[in-house]
Design a protein around this motif. Structure first.
Motif, mmCIF file in Angstrom:
data_model
loop_
_atom_site.group_PDB
_atom_site.id
_atom_site.type_symbol
_atom_site.label_atom_id
_atom_site.label_comp_id
_atom_site.label_asym_id
_atom_site.label_seq_id
_atom_site.Cartn_x
_atom_site.Cartn_y
_atom_site.Cartn_z
ATOM 1 N N ALA A 108 -15.861 39.732 -25.895
ATOM 2 C CA ALA A 108 -16.143 38.761 -26.955
ATOM 3 C C ALA A 108 -15.903 37.345 -26.451
ATOM 4 C CB ALA A 108 -15.293 39.049 -28.184
ATOM 5 N N ALA A 109 -14.775 37.119 -25.777
ATOM 6 C CA ALA A 109 -14.443 35.788 -25.279
ATOM 7 C C ALA A 109 -15.505 35.283 -24.305
ATOM 8 C CB ALA A 109 -13.074 35.806 -24.610
ATOM 9 N N LYS A 110 -15.910 36.133 -23.383
ATOM 10 C CA LYS A 110 -16.915 35.759 -22.370
ATOM 11 C C LYS A 110 -18.256 35.435 -23.022
ATOM 12 C CE LYS A 110 -19.193 37.647 -18.273
ATOM 13 N NZ LYS A 110 -20.384 38.416 -18.476
ATOM 14 N N SER A 111 -18.704 36.271 -23.937
ATOM 15 C CA SER A 111 -20.000 36.060 -24.587
ATOM 16 C C SER A 111 -19.999 34.821 -25.460
ATOM 17 C CB SER A 111 -20.375 37.292 -25.406
ATOM 18 O OG SER A 111 -20.518 38.399 -24.558
ATOM 19 N N ILE A 112 -18.916 34.568 -26.151
ATOM 20 C CA ILE A 112 -18.823 33.379 -27.004
ATOM 21 C C ILE A 112 -18.824 32.125 -26.138
ATOM 22 C CG2 ILE A 112 -17.263 32.118 -28.552
ATOM 23 C CD1 ILE A 112 -16.622 35.012 -29.728
ATOM 24 N N GLN A 113 -18.100 32.152 -25.035
ATOM 25 C CA GLN A 113 -18.083 31.017 -24.111
ATOM 26 C C GLN A 113 -19.490 30.742 -23.572
ATOM 27 O OE1 GLN A 113 -15.563 31.534 -20.672
ATOM 28 N NE2 GLN A 113 -15.945 29.453 -19.946
ATOM 29 N N GLU A 114 -20.216 31.794 -23.194
ATOM 30 C CA GLU A 114 -21.589 31.642 -22.697
ATOM 31 C C GLU A 114 -22.511 31.085 -23.778
ATOM 32 O OE1 GLU A 114 -22.742 35.498 -21.263
ATOM 33 O OE2 GLU A 114 -21.464 35.350 -19.482
ATOM 34 N N ALA A 115 -22.341 31.539 -25.003
ATOM 35 C CA ALA A 115 -23.167 31.047 -26.111
ATOM 36 C C ALA A 115 -22.925 29.557 -26.338
ATOM 37 C CB ALA A 115 -22.882 31.841 -27.381
ATOM 38 N N VAL A 116 -21.673 29.128 -26.244
ATOM 39 C CA VAL A 116 -21.338 27.709 -26.423
ATOM 40 C C VAL A 116 -21.915 26.891 -25.273
ATOM 41 C CG1 VAL A 116 -19.429 26.052 -26.442
ATOM 42 C CG2 VAL A 116 -19.283 28.136 -27.828
ATOM 43 N N GLU A 117 -21.744 27.378 -24.040
ATOM 44 C CA GLU A 117 -22.201 26.630 -22.862
ATOM 45 C C GLU A 117 -23.720 26.503 -22.787
ATOM 46 O OE1 GLU A 117 -20.400 28.707 -19.596
ATOM 47 O OE2 GLU A 117 -18.422 27.817 -19.967
ATOM 48 N N THR A 118 -24.432 27.555 -23.134
ATOM 49 C CA THR A 118 -25.893 27.562 -22.985
ATOM 50 C C THR A 118 -26.637 27.151 -24.251
ATOM 51 O OG1 THR A 118 -26.142 29.875 -23.658
ATOM 52 C CG2 THR A 118 -25.745 29.449 -21.306
ATOM 53 N N GLY A 119 -25.983 27.264 -25.395
ATOM 54 C CA GLY A 119 -26.657 26.998 -26.662
ATOM 55 C C GLY A 119 -27.579 28.128 -27.094
ATOM 56 N N GLU A 120 -27.571 29.221 -26.326
ATOM 57 C CA GLU A 120 -28.414 30.376 -26.636
ATOM 58 C C GLU A 120 -27.554 31.514 -27.176
ATOM 59 O OE1 GLU A 120 -30.492 31.396 -23.082
ATOM 60 O OE2 GLU A 120 -31.420 29.406 -22.909
ATOM 61 N N GLY A 121 -28.196 32.386 -27.943
ATOM 62 C CA GLY A 121 -27.503 33.540 -28.486
ATOM 63 C C GLY A 121 -27.135 34.535 -27.395
ATOM 64 N N ARG A 122 -26.120 35.309 -27.656
ATOM 65 C CA ARG A 122 -25.680 36.356 -26.733
ATOM 66 C C ARG A 122 -25.445 37.628 -27.537
ATOM 67 N NH1 ARG A 122 -27.434 33.773 -23.230
ATOM 68 N NH2 ARG A 122 -26.357 32.823 -21.487
ATOM 69 N N THR A 123 -25.728 38.771 -26.925
ATOM 70 C CA THR A 123 -25.387 40.058 -27.532
ATOM 71 C C THR A 123 -24.500 40.819 -26.566
ATOM 72 O OG1 THR A 123 -27.321 41.196 -26.663
ATOM 73 C CG2 THR A 123 -27.543 40.189 -28.843
ATOM 74 N N PHE A 124 -23.615 41.638 -27.128
ATOM 75 C CA PHE A 124 -22.695 42.427 -26.314
ATOM 76 C C PHE A 124 -22.199 43.604 -27.140
ATOM 77 C CE2 PHE A 124 -20.608 38.998 -28.453
ATOM 78 C CZ PHE A 124 -19.421 39.515 -28.956
ATOM 79 N N TRP A 125 -21.875 44.690 -26.453
ATOM 80 C CA TRP A 125 -21.381 45.907 -27.102
ATOM 81 C C TRP A 125 -19.866 45.964 -27.014
ATOM 82 C CZ3 TRP A 125 -24.152 49.525 -29.796
ATOM 83 C CH2 TRP A 125 -25.541 49.455 -29.706
ATOM 84 N N MET A 126 -19.236 46.369 -28.118
ATOM 85 C CA MET A 126 -17.781 46.587 -28.161
ATOM 86 C C MET A 126 -17.544 48.001 -28.674
ATOM 87 S SD MET A 126 -16.554 42.930 -29.703
ATOM 88 C CE MET A 126 -14.816 43.069 -29.289
ATOM 89 N N LYS A 127 -16.528 48.657 -28.111
ATOM 90 C CA LYS A 127 -16.236 50.057 -28.445
ATOM 91 C C LYS A 127 -14.901 50.173 -29.180
ATOM 92 C CE LYS A 127 -17.002 53.077 -25.287
ATOM 93 N NZ LYS A 127 -16.910 53.910 -24.064
ATOM 94 N N ALA A 128 -14.886 51.042 -30.191
ATOM 95 C CA ALA A 128 -13.656 51.379 -30.913
ATOM 96 C C ALA A 128 -13.466 52.892 -30.833
ATOM 97 C CB ALA A 128 -13.736 50.934 -32.366
ATOM 98 N N ILE A 129 -12.280 53.304 -30.454
ATOM 99 C CA ILE A 129 -11.940 54.726 -30.352
ATOM 100 C C ILE A 129 -11.009 55.072 -31.511
ATOM 101 C CG2 ILE A 129 -10.861 56.523 -28.942
ATOM 102 C CD1 ILE A 129 -13.279 55.389 -27.557
ATOM 103 N N GLY A 130 -11.382 56.100 -32.274
ATOM 104 C CA GLY A 130 -10.564 56.557 -33.394
ATOM 105 C C GLY A 130 -9.778 57.790 -33.000
ATOM 106 N N THR A 131 -8.466 57.734 -33.208
ATOM 107 C CA THR A 131 -7.596 58.875 -32.898
ATOM 108 C C THR A 131 -6.737 59.223 -34.114
ATOM 109 O OG1 THR A 131 -5.895 57.422 -31.977
ATOM 110 C CG2 THR A 131 -7.459 58.393 -30.416
ATOM 111 N N ASN A 132 -6.374 60.512 -34.198
ATOM 112 C CA ASN A 132 -5.507 60.954 -35.294
ATOM 113 C C ASN A 132 -4.037 60.787 -34.892
ATOM 114 O OD1 ASN A 132 -4.902 63.175 -33.635
ATOM 115 N ND2 ASN A 132 -6.245 64.565 -34.747
ATOM 116 N N GLU A 133 -3.151 61.244 -35.760
ATOM 117 C CA GLU A 133 -1.712 61.081 -35.516
ATOM 118 C C GLU A 133 -1.213 61.858 -34.303
ATOM 119 O OE1 GLU A 133 -0.188 60.558 -40.069
ATOM 120 O OE2 GLU A 133 -1.444 62.294 -39.551
ATOM 121 N N LYS A 134 -1.943 62.872 -33.879
ATOM 122 C CA LYS A 134 -1.579 63.645 -32.693
ATOM 123 C C LYS A 134 -2.119 63.002 -31.411
ATOM 124 C CE LYS A 134 -1.736 68.036 -35.191
ATOM 125 N NZ LYS A 134 -2.486 69.303 -35.325
ATOM 126 N N GLY A 135 -2.858 61.908 -31.554
ATOM 127 C CA GLY A 135 -3.447 61.244 -30.402
ATOM 128 C C GLY A 135 -4.776 61.839 -29.973
#
Length: 153
Positions: A108-135
């Motif tokens: 997120a930090a890298k893509s936002i910095q690039e968007a600010v520097e270039t003035g162009e939009g950026r897309t990027f994928w972020m992953k979330a892992i869901g785990t239960n109480e047992k891990g």
């Protein structure tokens, strides 16, 4: 708004009430990682005695989106953000407390910095892992974020 755990949970109450009512809560946020949890309850169940997939998606998306918000705040610029795509995999019934961890703050930090520097939009994928109480992993979700710096007025 300074991005903190308590401010994000207040934001849920006022701006995303369905997530708040279902029990979605931010537990931790820093520059690189966000943890969001939700407990399987009657209000968020599916007919198969586990957590409804959309509730998992709300929690997972928040773990990625909160990091995007934090890095937008850090940039000091006006930047729009939007989910462009998402992918999900479910590997086990989601019962008990499920925690979603996203450790992609650097993307997120890298893509936002690039968007600010270039003035162009950026897309990027972020992953979330869901785990239960047992891990045990119950789901994995990816969100494609689009960010674009707004022109100075």
């Amino acid at each position: 708004m300074k991005i903190t755990v308590s401010k994000l949970n207040s934001f849920l109450f006022f701006k995303l009430p369905s997530a708040f009512i279902c029990g979605v809560r931010v537990k931790l946020i820093d520059e690189s990682k966000c943890i969001v949890s939700v407990k399987h309850r009657w209000i968020n169940q599916n007919p198969f005695n586990s957590m409804y997939f959309a509730v998992q998606a709300m929690a997972a998306e928040l773990s990625t989106g909160a990091l995007v918000m934090k890095h937008i705040e850090n940039s000091g610029k006006k930047i729009s953000m939007l989910v462009a795509n998402n992918k999900s995999n479910f590997s086990k019934k989601a019962t008990g407390r499920i925690s979603f961890v996203c450790a992609d703050g650097n993307l997120a930090a890298k893509s936002i910095q690039e968007a600010v520097e270039t003035g162009e939009g950026r897309t990027f994928w972020m992953k979330a892992i869901g785990t239960n109480e047992k891990g045990e992993q119950v789901s994995e979700m990816e969100f494609e974020w689009s960010v674009k710096a707004k022109p100075n007025n």
